[in-house]
Design a protein around this motif. Structure first.
Motif, PDB file in Angstrom:
ATOM      1  N   GLY A  16       0.777  -1.245   0.000  1.00  0.00           N
ATOM      2  CA  GLY A  16       0.000   0.000   0.000  1.00  0.00           C
ATOM      3  C   GLY A  16       0.801   1.283   0.000  1.00  0.00           C
ATOM      4  O   GLY A  16       0.224   2.361   0.103  1.00  0.00           O
ATOM      5  N   GLY A  17       2.129   1.178  -0.126  1.00  0.00           N
ATOM      6  CA  GLY A  17       2.941   2.378   0.003  1.00  0.00           C
ATOM      7  C   GLY A  17       3.094   3.193  -1.257  1.00  0.00           C
ATOM      8  O   GLY A  17       3.377   4.390  -1.194  1.00  0.00           O
ATOM      9  N   VAL A  37      -4.022   0.775   7.215  1.00  0.00           N
ATOM     10  CA  VAL A  37      -2.736   0.133   7.476  1.00  0.00           C
ATOM     11  C   VAL A  37      -2.041  -0.061   6.137  1.00  0.00           C
ATOM     12  O   VAL A  37      -2.589  -0.687   5.227  1.00  0.00           O
ATOM     13  N   ILE A  38      -0.840   0.476   6.024  1.00  0.00           N
ATOM     14  CA  ILE A  38      -0.102   0.486   4.767  1.00  0.00           C
ATOM     15  C   ILE A  38       1.097  -0.443   4.906  1.00  0.00           C
ATOM     16  O   ILE A  38       2.060  -0.136   5.617  1.00  0.00           O
ATOM     17  N   ASP A  50       6.007   5.817   4.080  1.00  0.00           N
ATOM     18  CA  ASP A  50       5.877   6.908   5.054  1.00  0.00           C
ATOM     19  C   ASP A  50       5.178   8.115   4.444  1.00  0.00           C
ATOM     20  O   ASP A  50       4.375   8.791   5.094  1.00  0.00           O
ATOM     21  N   ALA A  51       5.478   8.402   3.174  1.00  0.00           N
ATOM     22  CA  ALA A  51       4.823   9.516   2.481  1.00  0.00           C
ATOM     23  C   ALA A  51       3.328   9.249   2.329  1.00  0.00           C
ATOM     24  O   ALA A  51       2.500  10.164   2.473  1.00  0.00           O
ATOM     25  N   THR A  52       2.975   7.996   2.064  1.00  0.00           N
ATOM     26  CA  THR A  52       1.560   7.643   1.942  1.00  0.00           C
ATOM     27  C   THR A  52       0.864   7.754   3.294  1.00  0.00           C
ATOM     28  O   THR A  52      -0.270   8.235   3.384  1.00  0.00           O
ATOM     29  N   VAL A  53       1.530   7.329   4.351  1.00  0.00           N
ATOM     30  CA  VAL A  53       0.980   7.486   5.699  1.00  0.00           C
ATOM     31  C   VAL A  53       0.675   8.952   5.979  1.00  0.00           C
ATOM     32  O   VAL A  53      -0.419   9.305   6.455  1.00  0.00           O
ATOM     33  N   VAL A  64      -0.901   3.863   9.593  1.00  0.00           N
ATOM     34  CA  VAL A  64       0.309   3.265  10.129  1.00  0.00           C
ATOM     35  C   VAL A  64       0.950   2.440   9.022  1.00  0.00           C
ATOM     36  O   VAL A  64       0.253   1.834   8.209  1.00  0.00           O
ATOM     37  N   ALA A  65       2.282   2.459   8.966  1.00  0.00           N
ATOM     38  CA  ALA A  65       3.020   1.653   8.001  1.00  0.00           C
ATOM     39  C   ALA A  65       3.621   0.449   8.714  1.00  0.00           C
ATOM     40  O   ALA A  65       4.218   0.578   9.784  1.00  0.00           O
TER      41      ALA A  65
END
Length: 257
Positions: A16-17, A37-38, A50-53, A64-65
């Motif tokens: 999912g990132g 949840v990624i 982290d950018a997607t979070v 959360v990653a």
């Protein structure tokens, strides 16, 4: 009456990132998901996760990653356990994990075959297993496959061949989980305009794929754009819940079944 909307739902996205998974995370947050949840595979993809979070949090959802190599059953178990600990049981679980290999049959090594099987088949099997254990009643599960499952073509034996079992996993899971109101689907996009595609294709093949779909002239790239896939997955994991046990090819007429 069961609420099949996205609003207030908890989502787990494997892979999912970035690319399609990253856009899905943002889209479902935009449509009211309360927590996302990624999952990401390794340190190499942490920055994108982290950018997607951050993007999901800015849209008002908790995010959360979580890292894990999902070719190991224990890692899939840990992903779901950690997700439940972080945000609670998911209402929606989506698996976008996959790996492409384009090679003549005679050149595929045993190591390559084993890796493709682990990434494309084994990880999907254990993702569905854990989703069936952890997704809430009336939840939704969706797995990414490929439109090559509807193709008659050389060079993709190890890719389409190791995605093909996921069709049956999907049917079996939909029968087993249906008693709890859970729908289970698979989505097969055509060649997508992402780095996932270009790393395997030469210039001539890229040119062919950009013209192969019936609707290619109306696509901004000629390929399947991830922006055109996301609404279908969103539908399947919400109001489209009555579709279950099926593989849907989303490709602008690139292949059919």
């Amino acid at each position: 009456m069961v609420d099949h909307s996205i609003a207030g739902k908890t989502v787990l996205i494997a892979g999912g990132g970035k690319n399609l998974g990253g856009l899905l995370a943002r889209d479902l947050a935009t449509h009211g998901a309360s927590a996302v949840v990624i999952h990401y595979n390794s340190a190499a993809s942490k920055a994108e996760a982290d950018a997607t979070v951050q993007a999901v949090q800015q849209l008002g959802a908790k995010a959360v990653a979580l890292q894990g190599d999902l070719t190991r059953a224990a890692a899939v178990e840990k992903l779901f356990a950690d997700a439940v600990a972080a945000v609670g049981r998911p209402d929606i679980a989506i698996n976008t994990v996959g790996k492409v290999l384009k090679k003549p049959f005679s050149e595929i090594s045993e190591a390559e075959y084993d890796e493709m099987t682990a990434v494309n088949s084994k990880s999907a099997f254990f993702f569905l297993k854990e989703a069936g254990k952890h997704v809430k009643d009336n939840g939704k599960i969706c797995t990414l496959v490929t439109s090559l499952l509807g193709a008659y073509t050389p060079f993709y034996a190890a890719y389409a061949g190791t995605k093909a079992p996921v069709e049956h996993y999907t049917r079996a899971a939909s029968k087993e989980f249906g008693a709890r109101g859970i729908s289970v689907t698979a989505v097969g996009p055509g060649p997508m305009d992402t780095p996932f595609f270009y790393g395997q294709e030469g210039a001539d093949a890229v040119a062919y794929h950009k013209s192969a779909a019936a609707l290619s002239p109306f696509s901004k790239t000629g390929l399947t754009d991830i922006e055109d896939v996301v609404p279908f997955i969103r539908h399947l994991v919400s109001d489209g819940w009555w579709i279950t046990g099926q593989t849907i090819l989303i490709n602008g007429g690139y292949t059919t079944k």
